[in-house]
Each structure stands twice: as structure tokens, then as C-alpha cells.
Motif scaffolding. Structure first.
Motif, PDB file in Angstrom:
ATOM      1  N   GLU A  87       0.837  -1.205   0.000  1.00 36.23           N
ATOM      2  CA  GLU A  87       0.000   0.000   0.000  1.00 36.23           C
ATOM      3  C   GLU A  87       0.869   1.252   0.000  1.00 36.23           C
ATOM      4  O   GLU A  87       0.592   2.216  -0.718  1.00 36.23           O
ATOM      5  N   PHE A  88       1.935   1.228   0.797  1.00 35.44           N
ATOM      6  CA  PHE A  88       2.820   2.379   0.898  1.00 35.44           C
ATOM      7  C   PHE A  88       3.420   2.718  -0.462  1.00 35.44           C
ATOM      8  O   PHE A  88       3.432   3.874  -0.887  1.00 35.44           O
ATOM      9  N   GLU A  89       3.901   1.697  -1.144  1.00 32.07           N
ATOM     10  CA  GLU A  89       4.567   1.918  -2.437  1.00 32.07           C
ATOM     11  C   GLU A  89       3.639   2.540  -3.471  1.00 32.07           C
ATOM     12  O   GLU A  89       4.082   3.287  -4.345  1.00 32.07           O
ATOM     13  N   LYS A  90       2.348   2.269  -3.364  1.00 31.42           N
ATOM     14  CA  LYS A  90       1.391   2.794  -4.352  1.00 31.42           C
ATOM     15  C   LYS A  90       1.106   4.280  -4.185  1.00 31.42           C
ATOM     16  O   LYS A  90       0.883   4.986  -5.163  1.00 31.42           O
ATOM     17  N   VAL A  91       1.078   4.761  -2.944  1.00 28.59           N
ATOM     18  CA  VAL A  91       0.583   6.131  -2.715  1.00 28.59           C
ATOM     19  C   VAL A  91       1.553   7.047  -1.966  1.00 28.59           C
ATOM     20  O   VAL A  91       1.282   8.235  -1.812  1.00 28.59           O
ATOM     21  N   ALA A  92       2.685   6.509  -1.520  1.00 30.14           N
ATOM     22  CA  ALA A  92       3.536   7.284  -0.607  1.00 30.14           C
ATOM     23  C   ALA A  92       4.581   8.113  -1.346  1.00 30.14           C
ATOM     24  O   ALA A  92       4.709   8.065  -2.566  1.00 30.14           O
ATOM     25  N   TYR A  93       5.343   8.875  -0.565  1.00 32.67           N
ATOM     26  CA  TYR A  93       6.442   9.672  -1.112  1.00 32.67           C
ATOM     27  C   TYR A  93       7.644   9.543  -0.192  1.00 32.67           C
ATOM     28  O   TYR A  93       7.529   9.282   1.007  1.00 32.67           O
ATOM     29  N   VAL A  94       8.805   9.710  -0.798  1.00 34.71           N
ATOM     30  CA  VAL A  94      10.071   9.713  -0.060  1.00 34.71           C
ATOM     31  C   VAL A  94      10.868  10.918  -0.539  1.00 34.71           C
ATOM     32  O   VAL A  94      11.144  11.046  -1.727  1.00 34.71           O
ATOM     33  N   TYR A  95      11.195  11.798   0.379  1.00 34.00           N
ATOM     34  CA  TYR A  95      12.022  12.957   0.051  1.00 34.00           C
ATOM     35  C   TYR A  95      13.320  12.869   0.839  1.00 34.00           C
ATOM     36  O   TYR A  95      13.331  12.399   1.979  1.00 34.00           O
ATOM     37  N   LYS A  96      14.397  13.366   0.257  1.00 30.62           N
ATOM     38  CA  LYS A  96      15.681  13.316   0.967  1.00 30.62           C
ATOM     39  C   LYS A  96      16.359  14.682   0.948  1.00 30.62           C
ATOM     40  O   LYS A  96      16.190  15.468   0.025  1.00 30.62           O
ATOM     41  N   ASN A  97      17.112  14.934   2.004  1.00 31.87           N
ATOM     42  CA  ASN A  97      17.938  16.121   2.144  1.00 31.87           C
ATOM     43  C   ASN A  97      17.189  17.419   1.820  1.00 31.87           C
ATOM     44  O   ASN A  97      16.178  17.701   2.437  1.00 31.87           O
ATOM     45  N   GLN A  98      17.655  18.192   0.822  1.00 34.96           N
ATOM     46  CA  GLN A  98      17.064  19.504   0.579  1.00 34.96           C
ATOM     47  C   GLN A  98      15.585  19.416   0.201  1.00 34.96           C
ATOM     48  O   GLN A  98      14.771  20.242   0.602  1.00 34.96           O
ATOM     49  N   GLN A  99      15.221  18.401  -0.551  1.00 30.01           N
ATOM     50  CA  GLN A  99      13.823  18.191  -0.935  1.00 30.01           C
ATOM     51  C   GLN A  99      12.966  17.914   0.299  1.00 30.01           C
ATOM     52  O   GLN A  99      11.827  18.388   0.402  1.00 30.01           O
ATOM     53  N   ALA A 100      13.531  17.175   1.233  1.00 30.24           N
ATOM     54  CA  ALA A 100      12.819  16.867   2.486  1.00 30.24           C
ATOM     55  C   ALA A 100      12.651  18.127   3.321  1.00 30.24           C
ATOM     56  O   ALA A 100      11.595  18.347   3.937  1.00 30.24           O
TER      57      ALA A 100
END
Length: 417
Positions: A87-100
Motif C-alpha cells: 500500500e505504501f509503495e502505491k501512494v507514498a512519497y520519499v524525500y531526501k535532504n534539501q527536498q525533504a
């Protein structure tokens, strides 16, 4: 983002899901109550992670923290919620560093809210910070970042009109009632659940409907009585819920329970009944729609309401984004200086070692050696050298990486990466 000596894990992540891609059901699966949030952070600490916050509202669930890989945070979220990795992979987001960093600024200032200008999330972020601090999972980065987001939020509130007029789901629900129900002042309204959304809804109901037929029910009766006293409303016990539903025209549910608290089995009224479910997870079973006289509206529908007030707020978006850019620039400048800290500290220790060795040598050679004066002079020389290096690093930001590497080589400092 380089190693800023803020965490042994050098990458800052935001992982989560929100109303933008995840519907109410999926958001409900990933919803976390207070104990789940605490347990997630405690487990993260056991795993050696550091610098973490967790927030879970009706519109989003997010984890902010340092990790070697985002999957460490995703796995924790799935472990302590009802959500699955699929479920997570379908609708989620992952941001890192400056984007986060940009993401948390947008969230905390209401620009990413389901209703533009709803600043409710900033209080949730403050709670998340307090929880993490209590569990000793706050590092300098998290603390400085949250303070910067709070600063931007305050400036946007004070310097723009993006939050003008009533906001939030509670206002949208009352606006929906005003648009859809005729003779609202004559209708019986039952509010079940007096948490934050319930309280705000109650206030908006009183303010905008001019209705004095509003009844409150809460599992803890004294909480309802405190709110009712403020607005001179009726309070009934939780055991009276079924009877009160049979009398009402409009039922607003905001209980915050993990399972539905209202279903068709407790609805016996034959007259038209409008039910507004303001909860995540959903607190009203969809089986109520099997009753011909019942209309169910969930907060996802309410968020689609746009009116002139909300449209007008969009005019202030450029101004709000400019404020965010200014505050974020200050934060990033602070972040840049953090990466100098390990080298500057190590350099000062090395120069102090040189000073101590030289003073020890001269002390043996020179009769009546004035140790106090020599220490003062030595320390002042070291400080002048340090100031020169620090000034050079700050003023020559484009070449600071090379400068740091050169200082480490020349003075044979220990590996600081």
C-alpha cells in the motif's frame, strides 16, 4: 547534503503519505495513535537511528529522520501501523535532504494542507517535536529545522492573509451544512466526539448557524461539559447515543477512534439524516448508506469545497513562498556552518597541542619564565588564526570543501568524514 556532524547517518528523509494520493481508507491504515508513535520512536532508537519526529493527522502520516536508507523508516511505519509495504509503495512519497527540508516547510506553513491556509499542522509538528525530545530523539538539525518552520509559519500568518477567514475541515463541514441544509437554525444537530476537530466544529456551528439545538456526546462526559458550558449547549451521556441519533437531523462524528463508532445498526430514525464523518480512520461505517434516509459525507468530500475565501488565499501564495525561501536560506546557511565545525574544532585542538609543546620546551630553557603571560599570548594567537580560517570558509562557500580538505591535510587532522 554532506556530513554536517549532525547525525552518524548523513541523509535526512521524509517518508509518508497524504490526502493528495492516499484516500481516507489507506490513510486510516497508516494512522498512528499516541502510543504507536512513541513505540515507533523507541524502536528507532534501539536500532541506532537518531534525530526523528513522527506526525499522524487526518490528512497525513509522516516520519522525519536520519537514516542510511529510507526503507528503515518505511519499515518502522508499516510495523507500527496497519499499513502494508504494498500500500505504501502505491501512494507514498520519499524525500531526501534539501527536498525533504522544503517539504516540511510547505507542510508546516499550511501550503500543503488539504485546505490552503489551514495551520493546524504546525501544532501537530510541535507535539511531534516534544514527544521526540522526551524520548531523547532530537538532534541539533531537527531542533533548528522545526524552529525555522515555526518562524516561517508565524511570519506567513502575520505578513499575509493566506489564513484569513475561518479555515480547516471544521469550517468546511459547517460550510457544507449551510449550503446543503435549509432552515438550519431549526434543525437538531448532534456532535459526537469533542477532540480538537470536534471543538473547532462546535465553535463554527455556534458562530455560523445561529442554532441552539446542538447536543454534544463524548465518551468522557466531563470533556463535553467543558465545551458545552462555553457555548451553553446540551450534553448527553455516551449511553444515550442511539436515542439522540433518532432525534437529530444532522450527525457530526469526530471521535478519533480506530474503528467505526456509528453503523446502521444503531440508526432507527425514519426522517432524513445527514452524517458528516470528520475522522481518520473513518468512524462511520459505510453500511449507513444502505439506509434510504441517510446521506453520508466524509471529510475527503468536504475538502473539495472551494469558495471565494479559499480562492482569494491563492493570491498570497507567492508572498508566502518568498517568506519560506528567506527562512530556508537562513537555515541552510546555518547548516553550511555546521560542516565546518568538526574541522575547526580539530584544528583548534592541534594548535593548542603545538602551543602546549612549545611552552613546555621554552619553560625548561628560559629562567623566570612567565607561564601566565605566555598562555594568554598563545591563546590569543590561536584565536586569531581560527578566526581567519572560519572567515575564509564562510566567505568562500564555493570552495569550502577543498579548503576543508586542505586544512585537514596540512595539519594532519584525523579523518572527520
Amino acid at each position: 547534503m554532506k556530513n554536517y556532524n549532525i547525525s552518524k547517518h548523513h541523509t535526512f528523509y521524509v517518508i509518508g503519505l497524504s490526502y493528495q494520493k492516499a484516500d481516507a481508507v489507506i490513510r486510516g491504515h497508516f494512522s498512528l495513535d499516541e502510543s504507536q508513535k512513541e513505540n515507533l520512536i523507541i524502536e528507532a532508537k534501539k536500532q541506532g537511528l537518531e534525530g526523528m519526529m513522527v506526525t499522524s493527522t487526518c490528512n497525513r502520516t509522516e516520519v522525519y529522520g536520519f537514516a542510511e536508507h529510507p526503507f528503515q523508516l518505511i519499515k518502522l511505519l508499516c510495523q507500527f501501523s496497519q499499513g502494508s509495504l504494498e500500500e505504501f509503495e502505491k501512494v507514498a512519497y520519499v524525500y531526501k535532504n534539501q527536498q525533504a527540508i522544503e517539504h516540511i516547510f510547505n507542510v508546516g506553513t499550511g501550503l500543503d494542507s488539504q485546505i490552503l491556509g489551514d495551520f493546524e499542522i504546525i501544532s501537530q509538528l510541535k507535539k511531534a517535536f516534544s514527544r521526540s525530545k522526551k524520548l531523547e530523539m532530537v538532534n541539533p538539525f531537527i531542533e533548528r529545522l522545526l524552529n525555522s518552520v515555526i518562524q516561517a509559519s508565524k511570519r506567513i500568518k502575520n505578513e499575509t492573509e493566506i489564513s484569513s477567514g475561518a479555515t480547516s475541515v471544521s469550517f468546511a463541514s459547517v460550510q457544507y451544512i449551510l449550503n446543503e441544509v435549509q432552515h438550519i437554525s431549526e434543525k437538531n444537530i448532534l456532535l459526537f466526539g469533542t477532540g480538537k476537530i470536534g471543538r473547532n466544529t462546535c465553535e463554527n456551528l455556534v458562530k455560523h448557524t445561529k442554532n441552539d439545538h446542538i447536543t454534544l456526546i463524548n465518551r468522557t462526559k466531563d470533556k463535553a461539559e467543558k465545551i458545552a458550558g462555553k457555548f451553553n449547549l446540551i450534553v448527553k451521556s455516551h449511553s444515550d447515543l442511539q436515542e439522540e441519533i433518532s432525534k437529530t437531523d444532522i450527525l457530526i462524528v469526530a471521535t478519533g477512534a480506530q474503528q467505526p463508532t456509528v453503523s446502521k445498526e444503531i440508526i432507527y430514525t425514519k426522517k432524513d439524516l445527514l452524517i458528516l464523518d470528520l475522522s481518520i480512520p473513518k468512524n462511520v461505517s459505510e453500511n449507513v448508506e444502505e439506509l434510504a434516509n441517510v446521506k453520508l459525507v466524509h471529510l475527503d468530500h468536504l475538502s473539495q469545497i472551494t469558495d471565494q475565501t479559499l480562492e482569494k488565499r491563492k493570491d498570497y501564495l507567492p508572498q508566502a513562498r518568498l517568506i519560506i525561501s528567506e527562512v530556508m536560506l537562513e537555515f541552510n546557511a546555518w547548516l553550511e556552518t555546521r560542516k565546518f565545525a568538526p574541522t575547526i574544532k580539530a584544528l583548534k585542538q592541534k594548535l593548542s597541542l603545538f602551543k602546549d609543546e612549545e611552552l613546555d620546551f621554552q619553560r625548561k630553557k628560559i629562567q623566570d619564565f612567565n607561564n601566565q603571560h605566555a598562555e594568554i599570548i598563545g591563546d590569543r594567537i590561536i584565536q586569531k588564526i581560527m578566526n581567519q580560517f572560519a572567515s575564509h570558509l564562510k566567505e568562500n562557500n564555493d570552495t569550502s570543501e577543498e579548503s576543508l580538505a586542505l586544512i585537514q591535510r596540512v595539519f594532519q587532522l584525523e579523518n572527520l568524514s
